[in-house]
Structures are given as C-alpha cells and as structure tokens.
Motif scaffolding. Structure first.
Motif, PDB file in Angstrom:
ATOM      1  N   LEU A  73     -20.563  31.606 -29.254  1.00 59.22           N
ATOM      2  CA  LEU A  73     -21.102  32.633 -30.153  1.00 59.22           C
ATOM      3  C   LEU A  73     -20.084  33.731 -30.442  1.00 59.22           C
ATOM      4  CD1 LEU A  73     -24.701  32.965 -28.701  1.00 59.22           C
ATOM      5  CD2 LEU A  73     -23.881  31.458 -30.520  1.00 59.22           C
ATOM      6  N   ALA A  74     -18.986  33.750 -29.680  1.00 60.94           N
ATOM      7  CA  ALA A  74     -17.928  34.738 -29.926  1.00 60.94           C
ATOM      8  C   ALA A  74     -17.244  34.488 -31.265  1.00 60.94           C
ATOM      9  CB  ALA A  74     -16.893  34.695 -28.804  1.00 60.94           C
ATOM     10  N   PHE A  75     -17.265  33.255 -31.737  1.00 56.50           N
ATOM     11  CA  PHE A  75     -16.537  32.929 -32.963  1.00 56.50           C
ATOM     12  C   PHE A  75     -17.209  33.434 -34.236  1.00 56.50           C
ATOM     13  CE2 PHE A  75     -14.908  29.876 -29.875  1.00 56.50           C
ATOM     14  CZ  PHE A  75     -13.554  30.170 -29.971  1.00 56.50           C
ATOM     15  N   PRO A  76     -18.471  33.078 -34.492  1.00 60.63           N
ATOM     16  CA  PRO A  76     -19.034  33.539 -35.780  1.00 60.63           C
ATOM     17  C   PRO A  76     -19.158  35.051 -35.866  1.00 60.63           C
ATOM     18  CG  PRO A  76     -20.740  32.489 -34.457  1.00 60.63           C
ATOM     19  CD  PRO A  76     -19.433  32.254 -33.750  1.00 60.63           C
ATOM     20  N   GLY A  77     -19.683  35.680 -34.823  1.00 58.21           N
ATOM     21  CA  GLY A  77     -19.849  37.126 -34.865  1.00 58.21           C
ATOM     22  C   GLY A  77     -18.526  37.854 -34.939  1.00 58.21           C
ATOM     23  N   GLY A  78     -17.605  37.474 -34.062  1.00 57.23           N
ATOM     24  CA  GLY A  78     -16.312  38.154 -34.014  1.00 57.23           C
ATOM     25  C   GLY A  78     -15.507  37.982 -35.283  1.00 57.23           C
ATOM     26  N   ILE A 103     -20.550  45.906 -38.433  1.00 58.15           N
ATOM     27  CA  ILE A 103     -21.983  45.840 -38.112  1.00 58.15           C
ATOM     28  C   ILE A 103     -22.685  44.790 -38.968  1.00 58.15           C
ATOM     29  CG2 ILE A 103     -24.154  47.138 -38.211  1.00 58.15           C
ATOM     30  CD1 ILE A 103     -22.420  49.639 -37.410  1.00 58.15           C
ATOM     31  N   VAL A 104     -22.425  44.775 -40.263  1.00 55.45           N
ATOM     32  CA  VAL A 104     -23.048  43.783 -41.146  1.00 55.45           C
ATOM     33  C   VAL A 104     -22.521  42.379 -40.830  1.00 55.45           C
ATOM     34  CG1 VAL A 104     -23.233  43.000 -43.546  1.00 55.45           C
ATOM     35  CG2 VAL A 104     -23.561  45.412 -42.997  1.00 55.45           C
ATOM     36  N   GLY A 105     -21.203  42.272 -40.652  1.00 54.50           N
ATOM     37  CA  GLY A 105     -20.606  40.959 -40.403  1.00 54.50           C
ATOM     38  C   GLY A 105     -21.043  40.343 -39.095  1.00 54.50           C
ATOM     39  N   THR A 106     -21.071  41.141 -38.034  1.00 55.05           N
ATOM     40  CA  THR A 106     -21.466  40.620 -36.726  1.00 55.05           C
ATOM     41  C   THR A 106     -22.970  40.696 -36.529  1.00 55.05           C
ATOM     42  OG1 THR A 106     -19.369  41.222 -35.715  1.00 55.05           O
ATOM     43  CG2 THR A 106     -21.221  40.918 -34.238  1.00 55.05           C
ATOM     44  N   GLY A 107     -23.510  41.898 -36.720  1.00 50.23           N
ATOM     45  CA  GLY A 107     -24.914  42.127 -36.405  1.00 50.23           C
ATOM     46  C   GLY A 107     -25.891  41.368 -37.267  1.00 50.23           C
ATOM     47  N   LEU A 108     -25.553  41.148 -38.514  1.00 50.49           N
ATOM     48  CA  LEU A 108     -26.484  40.442 -39.403  1.00 50.49           C
ATOM     49  C   LEU A 108     -25.998  39.037 -39.733  1.00 50.49           C
ATOM     50  CD1 LEU A 108     -27.435  43.421 -41.766  1.00 50.49           C
ATOM     51  CD2 LEU A 108     -28.698  42.515 -39.805  1.00 50.49           C
ATOM     52  N   ILE A 109     -24.875  38.938 -40.427  1.00 47.88           N
ATOM     53  CA  ILE A 109     -24.407  37.614 -40.863  1.00 47.88           C
ATOM     54  C   ILE A 109     -24.052  36.743 -39.665  1.00 47.88           C
ATOM     55  CG2 ILE A 109     -22.667  36.379 -42.208  1.00 47.88           C
ATOM     56  CD1 ILE A 109     -22.475  38.929 -43.981  1.00 47.88           C
ATOM     57  N   GLY A 110     -23.257  37.286 -38.741  1.00 52.61           N
ATOM     58  CA  GLY A 110     -22.853  36.519 -37.568  1.00 52.61           C
ATOM     59  C   GLY A 110     -24.024  36.072 -36.713  1.00 52.61           C
ATOM     60  N   SER A 111     -25.043  36.907 -36.610  1.00 53.80           N
ATOM     61  CA  SER A 111     -26.210  36.534 -35.800  1.00 53.80           C
ATOM     62  C   SER A 111     -26.950  35.347 -36.405  1.00 53.80           C
ATOM     63  CB  SER A 111     -27.150  37.728 -35.615  1.00 53.80           C
ATOM     64  OG  SER A 111     -27.674  38.170 -36.842  1.00 53.80           O
ATOM     65  N   VAL A 113     -25.543  33.038 -38.466  1.00 52.37           N
ATOM     66  CA  VAL A 113     -24.643  31.881 -38.382  1.00 52.37           C
ATOM     67  C   VAL A 113     -24.650  31.309 -36.969  1.00 52.37           C
ATOM     68  CG1 VAL A 113     -22.217  31.176 -38.561  1.00 52.37           C
ATOM     69  CG2 VAL A 113     -23.208  32.651 -40.307  1.00 52.37           C
ATOM     70  N   SER A 114     -24.949  32.140 -35.972  1.00 53.94           N
ATOM     71  CA  SER A 114     -24.958  31.690 -34.578  1.00 53.94           C
ATOM     72  C   SER A 114     -26.138  30.790 -34.245  1.00 53.94           C
ATOM     73  CB  SER A 114     -24.965  32.899 -33.645  1.00 53.94           C
ATOM     74  OG  SER A 114     -23.758  33.600 -33.751  1.00 53.94           O
ATOM     75  N   ILE A 115     -27.198  30.857 -35.021  1.00 59.28           N
ATOM     76  CA  ILE A 115     -28.393  30.073 -34.714  1.00 59.28           C
ATOM     77  C   ILE A 115     -28.105  28.567 -34.718  1.00 59.28           C
ATOM     78  CG2 ILE A 115     -30.740  29.489 -35.478  1.00 59.28           C
ATOM     79  CD1 ILE A 115     -30.897  32.475 -36.426  1.00 59.28           C
ATOM     80  N   PRO A 116     -27.506  27.998 -35.784  1.00 57.26           N
ATOM     81  CA  PRO A 116     -27.225  26.555 -35.716  1.00 57.26           C
ATOM     82  C   PRO A 116     -26.185  26.202 -34.649  1.00 57.26           C
ATOM     83  CG  PRO A 116     -26.442  27.483 -37.805  1.00 57.26           C
ATOM     84  CD  PRO A 116     -27.200  28.555 -37.090  1.00 57.26           C
ATOM     85  N   ILE A 117     -25.253  27.112 -34.378  1.00 64.25           N
ATOM     86  CA  ILE A 117     -24.261  26.854 -33.326  1.00 64.25           C
ATOM     87  C   ILE A 117     -24.953  26.777 -31.975  1.00 64.25           C
ATOM     88  CG2 ILE A 117     -22.292  27.852 -32.086  1.00 64.25           C
ATOM     89  CD1 ILE A 117     -21.337  28.904 -34.829  1.00 64.25           C
ATOM     90  N   ALA A 118     -25.858  27.712 -31.710  1.00 60.62           N
ATOM     91  CA  ALA A 118     -26.594  27.707 -30.444  1.00 60.62           C
ATOM     92  C   ALA A 118     -27.459  26.453 -30.324  1.00 60.62           C
ATOM     93  CB  ALA A 118     -27.456  28.957 -30.331  1.00 60.62           C
ATOM     94  N   THR A 119     -28.058  26.042 -31.421  1.00 59.08           N
ATOM     95  CA  THR A 119     -28.946  24.884 -31.396  1.00 59.08           C
ATOM     96  C   THR A 119     -28.171  23.577 -31.267  1.00 59.08           C
ATOM     97  OG1 THR A 119     -30.528  26.085 -32.773  1.00 59.08           O
ATOM     98  CG2 THR A 119     -30.789  23.698 -32.642  1.00 59.08           C
ATOM     99  N   LEU A 120     -27.180  23.385 -32.123  1.00 55.93           N
ATOM    100  CA  LEU A 120     -26.468  22.108 -32.169  1.00 55.93           C
ATOM    101  C   LEU A 120     -25.430  21.938 -31.070  1.00 55.93           C
ATOM    102  CD1 LEU A 120     -25.923  21.912 -36.035  1.00 55.93           C
ATOM    103  CD2 LEU A 120     -27.641  20.685 -34.681  1.00 55.93           C
ATOM    104  N   VAL A 126     -33.487  28.844 -30.461  1.00 56.81           N
ATOM    105  CA  VAL A 126     -33.805  30.267 -30.592  1.00 56.81           C
ATOM    106  C   VAL A 126     -34.479  30.522 -31.933  1.00 56.81           C
ATOM    107  CG1 VAL A 126     -31.952  31.061 -29.083  1.00 56.81           C
ATOM    108  CG2 VAL A 126     -31.509  30.781 -31.502  1.00 56.81           C
ATOM    109  N   GLY A 127     -35.213  31.610 -31.996  1.00 59.30           N
ATOM    110  CA  GLY A 127     -35.864  31.997 -33.226  1.00 59.30           C
ATOM    111  C   GLY A 127     -34.878  32.560 -34.235  1.00 59.30           C
ATOM    112  N   ALA A 128     -35.337  32.714 -35.453  1.00 59.92           N
ATOM    113  CA  ALA A 128     -34.464  33.131 -36.544  1.00 59.92           C
ATOM    114  C   ALA A 128     -33.829  34.498 -36.323  1.00 59.92           C
ATOM    115  CB  ALA A 128     -35.247  33.134 -37.859  1.00 59.92           C
ATOM    116  N   PHE A 129     -34.524  35.388 -35.635  1.00 56.53           N
ATOM    117  CA  PHE A 129     -33.999  36.742 -35.442  1.00 56.53           C
ATOM    118  C   PHE A 129     -33.601  37.010 -33.985  1.00 56.53           C
ATOM    119  CE2 PHE A 129     -36.491  37.031 -39.295  1.00 56.53           C
ATOM    120  CZ  PHE A 129     -35.628  37.710 -40.127  1.00 56.53           C
ATOM    121  N   ALA A 130     -33.449  35.959 -33.182  1.00 54.98           N
ATOM    122  CA  ALA A 130     -33.176  36.135 -31.753  1.00 54.98           C
ATOM    123  C   ALA A 130     -31.851  36.840 -31.483  1.00 54.98           C
ATOM    124  CB  ALA A 130     -33.198  34.780 -31.047  1.00 54.98           C
ATOM    125  N   PHE A 131     -30.838  36.572 -32.294  1.00 57.14           N
ATOM    126  CA  PHE A 131     -29.520  37.149 -32.038  1.00 57.14           C
ATOM    127  C   PHE A 131     -29.288  38.488 -32.736  1.00 57.14           C
ATOM    128  CE2 PHE A 131     -28.379  32.552 -31.376  1.00 57.14           C
ATOM    129  CZ  PHE A 131     -28.204  32.659 -30.006  1.00 57.14           C
TER     130      PHE A 131
END
Length: 163
Positions: A73-78, A103-111, A113-120, A126-131
């Motif tokens: 998860l360090a990759f998409p957010g960072g 804040i927008v790149g990590t906190g919103l977009i990165g969070s 983008v992390s959902i499919p990474i965490a799942t796959l 995780v839920g849509a807003f978990a991150f």
C-alpha cells in the motif's frame, strides 16, 4: 540544481523516508500512518519536482518492503501523493498547493487505488472507504511536518532552489 547536489538530496530524502518510517508511525484504523513518508513527498515535490518526488516515493516503498517495514500500500498512496504534491506546487508555486496535492493524492485517490491492491495482492477484503481515514490522517500529519520544515530549508543552501 546541479546534478550531484540533486542526486545527493534525493538519496538523503530516501534515507530519511525509509529510516523515519521505521521510527515514526502510528496505527490508524486498518492501516498504519507513516507521516515521514508524506513529509518527504511534499519536500521532494516542492524542491525537486513531481518526477523526482515519484521516484523517491517509489524507492522508499521498495526499500521498506524489502526490509519488511512496509506494505504494498506504500506504492499507490506514496507515488500518487508525491506526483500531485510536485505537480500542484509547480502550477501554483505555493507550499500549501503541494500539501493539498499530497492529501488529495494519498488520502483520497491513493486510498481508492489501494482497495484492489489489498484485495488481489494482499488477500484482504476491505470496504470502499476503509483506507480513506487512515490515509488522510497519515498524509495530513506528514503535510504538517513538511510545512514546518520547508521554511527552515529555505535558510539552508537548498533554499536557493526553493522557488
């Protein structure tokens, strides 16, 4: 910025981001908050631009994963946060623009983008807003650190490159 100074500063930011993340982190919901990573993203975005900021974020992510002190998860957010921090600073020429980008790149977009990474790749459902909350907490705290450090960096020889 001269090439040698630029590369040395990039290496220094990678070291600070990697070591700082092992010492300064805190649990934030379903993820851990690493504010030093986000502070490095903003500083790199302001002083070095979006390309170098993304490269630094990617390198920190690789090293942290190799050392076992990071997750995928360090990759998409960072990387997304670093890019937007550098891009918005380049367009607006205000430090707060870099902060908003992080804040927008990590906190919103990165969070999101992390959902499919965490799942796959990580096997976590995780839920849509978990991150969103932990990524926002992490990025906002890092932006605050960067906003405290950047004026001090202006007073160093690196301040000559602060535009």
């Amino acid at each position: 910025m001269k090439a040698t100074v630029r590369l040395t500063f990039m290496a220094l930011l990678v070291a600070i981001g990697t070591i700082g993340s092992s010492f300064l982190w805190f649990p934030a919901g379903v993820a851990k908050a690493y504010p030093i990573q986000h502070a490095v993203n903003v500083i790199a975005g302001v002083l070095l631009g979006p390309g170098a900021a993304v490269f630094i974020a990617f390198t920190i992510g690789v090293i942290r994963n190799i050392l076992g002190i990071g997750t995928l998860l360090a990759f998409p957010g960072g990387m997304i946060g670093a890019f937007l921090a550098g891009y918005l600073y380049k367009k607006i020429r205000k430090t707060w623009g870099a902060g908003i980008g992080e804040i927008v790149g990590t906190g919103l977009i990165g969070s999101f983008v992390s959902i499919p990474i965490a799942t796959l790749l990580m096997g976590k459902s995780v839920g849509a807003f978990a991150f969103v909350p932990p990524f926002l907490i992490s990025s906002v705290s890092g932006v605050l650190i960067a906003c405290l450090l950047l004026p001090l960096l202006k007073k160093t020889p690196l301040g000559d490159y602060y535009k």
